[in-house]
Scaffold this active site. Structure first.
Site, PDB file in Angstrom:
ATOM      1  N   CYS A 105      -8.013  -6.447  -7.686  1.00 38.08           N
ATOM      2  CA  CYS A 105      -7.052  -7.034  -6.286  1.00 38.08           C
ATOM      3  C   CYS A 105      -7.127  -8.591  -6.556  1.00 38.08           C
ATOM      4  CB  CYS A 105      -9.017  -7.231  -5.521  1.00 38.08           C
ATOM      5  SG  CYS A 105      -9.077  -8.064  -3.905  1.00 38.08           S
ATOM      6  N   GLY A 151      -9.060  -4.170   2.491  1.00 41.69           N
ATOM      7  CA  GLY A 151      -9.453  -2.625   1.318  1.00 41.69           C
ATOM      8  C   GLY A 151      -9.919  -1.973   2.097  1.00 41.69           C
ATOM      9  N   CYS A 170      -1.068  -8.552  -2.801  1.00 39.66           N
ATOM     10  CA  CYS A 170      -2.192  -8.026  -2.062  1.00 39.66           C
ATOM     11  C   CYS A 170      -2.107  -6.275  -2.907  1.00 39.66           C
ATOM     12  CB  CYS A 170      -2.147  -8.101  -0.465  1.00 39.66           C
ATOM     13  SG  CYS A 170      -2.844  -6.958  -0.447  1.00 39.66           S
TER      14      CYS A 170
HETATM   15  N1  DGL Z   1      -6.054  -9.358  -2.075  1.00 38.33           N
HETATM   16  C1  DGL Z   1      -5.857  -7.983  -1.687  1.00 38.33           C
HETATM   17  C2  DGL Z   1      -6.034  -7.298  -2.874  1.00 38.33           C
HETATM   18  O1  DGL Z   1      -5.333  -7.381  -3.615  1.00 38.33           O
HETATM   19  C3  DGL Z   1      -6.717  -7.388  -0.573  1.00 38.33           C
HETATM   20  C4  DGL Z   1      -8.400  -7.861   0.208  1.00 38.33           C
HETATM   21  C5  DGL Z   1      -8.328  -7.344   1.036  1.00 38.33           C
HETATM   22  O2  DGL Z   1      -8.420  -8.089   1.997  1.00 38.33           O
HETATM   23  O3  DGL Z   1      -9.298  -5.674   0.992  1.00 38.33           O
HETATM   24  O4  DGL Z   1      -6.375  -5.707  -3.080  1.00 38.33           O
END
Ligand code: DGL
Length: 235
Positions: free
Chosen positions: A181, A42, A72
Site C-alpha cells: 500500500c 481499501g 495506489c
Molecule cells: N494507498 C492506497 C494503496 O496503495 C490506498 C489506501 C486506502 O485508501 O485504503 O492501496
C-alpha cells in the site's frame, strides 16, 4: 495538451510514488490529486472504486494529461484493467505489491502488507502464483485501518496494528516485507521498529521505471522544466 502526468491516490500515500517519479523523471510536469473525500479505498467495492476512479480519470483528462499513474495498489489491483478498457486513449501505469521483487531476490519468507481489498484481489493472488518459487513462503496480511491511520497521523492506532502483525508472524522467520500500500513507506521506521530483521520492499522504483519506459516508447518525454502541481478538487 499540457503535457502533465496525472498521479492520484486516496490521500498522501501516492507521495511515495511521486517522490520516485520526480527523481527518475526530473523534467516531467506532475499533477497530483489526493482523493481525501473517499479515503480509505481499501474497504470499497469494485463498483465503488470504478466509479470514484473514473471520475478522477475524467477530471485529469480535462487538464490534458498525457498519462495517468494510479499511485495506489488498491485501485490498481481492483480496477486498472477496467479503466484501461474504458479509457483506451489514455496511458495508464499502476502500482501492485512488489511480490515479484521479493521472489526474484530469493527471500524465503515474505510478508505482504496491504489493504483488505488488495489482499483479496485476484491480481494479487495471480502475482503470488506467477512468482513464488517452491521453497518460498508468501504470507498475505490485510492491514485493516492502517492506511486511514497513516492518513490521519494516528500513531496510537498505527502502533496497535503493527504490534498485532509482528506478533502474528513472529515465528515465521520473515525476511522481507512487501509494502503493498503506498501509504506504508511513510511508516518504514515504525515497521522496522517492530520487525527489525526484515528487508522492506516497495513498488515505487518499478513504477517510475515503467513510466519512463512508456514515455520513451510513445515519444512523450518532456524536455522542459519539471514541476509538481497539487489539485485541490477534481472537476
Ligand atoms: N494507498 C492506497 C494503496 O496503495 C490506498 C489506501 C486506502 O485508501 O485504503 O492501496
Amino acid at each position: 495538451m499540457n503535457n502533465y502526468i496525472g498521479v492520484f491516490d486516496s490521500g498522501i500515500g501516492g507521495f511515495t510514488i511521486l517522490e520516485k517519479l520526480k527523481e527518475i523523471l526530473p523534467k516531467e510536469k506532475f499533477l497530483y490529486y489526493a482523493d481525501r473525500d473517499n479515503v480509505p479505498y481499501g474497504n470499497k467495492t469494485d463498483e465503488e472504486l470504478l466509479e470514484i476512479t473514473s471520475g478522477i480519470v475524467e477530471g485529469l483528462k480535462k487538464y490534458g494529461c498525457k498519462m495517468i499513474v494510479i499511485a495506489c495498489n488498491t485501485a490498481t489491483t481492483r480496477c486498472m484493467k477496467k479503466l484501461k478498457e474504458k479509457y483506451q486513449d489514455m496511458l495508464f501505469v499502476g502500482v501492485v505489491p512488489a511480490i515479484k521483487v521479493a521472489c526474484d531476490n530469493d527471500f524465503k519468507n515474505t510478508l505482504v502488507m496491504a489493504t483488505p481489498a488488495t489482499i483479496e484481489a485476484e491480481r494479487t493472488l495471480q502475482l503470488v502464483k506467477e512468482n513464488k518459487k517452491k521453497e518460498q513462503n508468501i504470507y498475505l496480511v490485510a492491514c485493516e485501518g492502517l492506511a486511514p491511520a497513516i492518513e490521519k497521523g494516528d500513531f496510537k492506532t498505527i502502533d496497535k496494528i503493527l504490534n498485532n502483525v509482528a506478533k502474528d508472524y513472529q515465528d515465521k522467520n520473515i525476511d522481507a516485507v512487501v509494502l503493498g500500500c503506498t501509504h506504508y513507506p511513510l511508516i518504514k521506521e515504525e515497521i522496522l521498529a517492530k520487525m527489525p530483521n526484515v528487508q522492506l520492499i516497495d513498488g515505487s522504483l518499478g513504477v517510475a521505471n515503467e513510466v519512463k519506459r512508456q514515455l520513451e516508447e510513445n515519444n512523450l518525454l518532456n524536455e522542459g522544466t519539471g514541476c509538481i502541481h497539487f489539485l485541490e478538487k477534481i472537476v
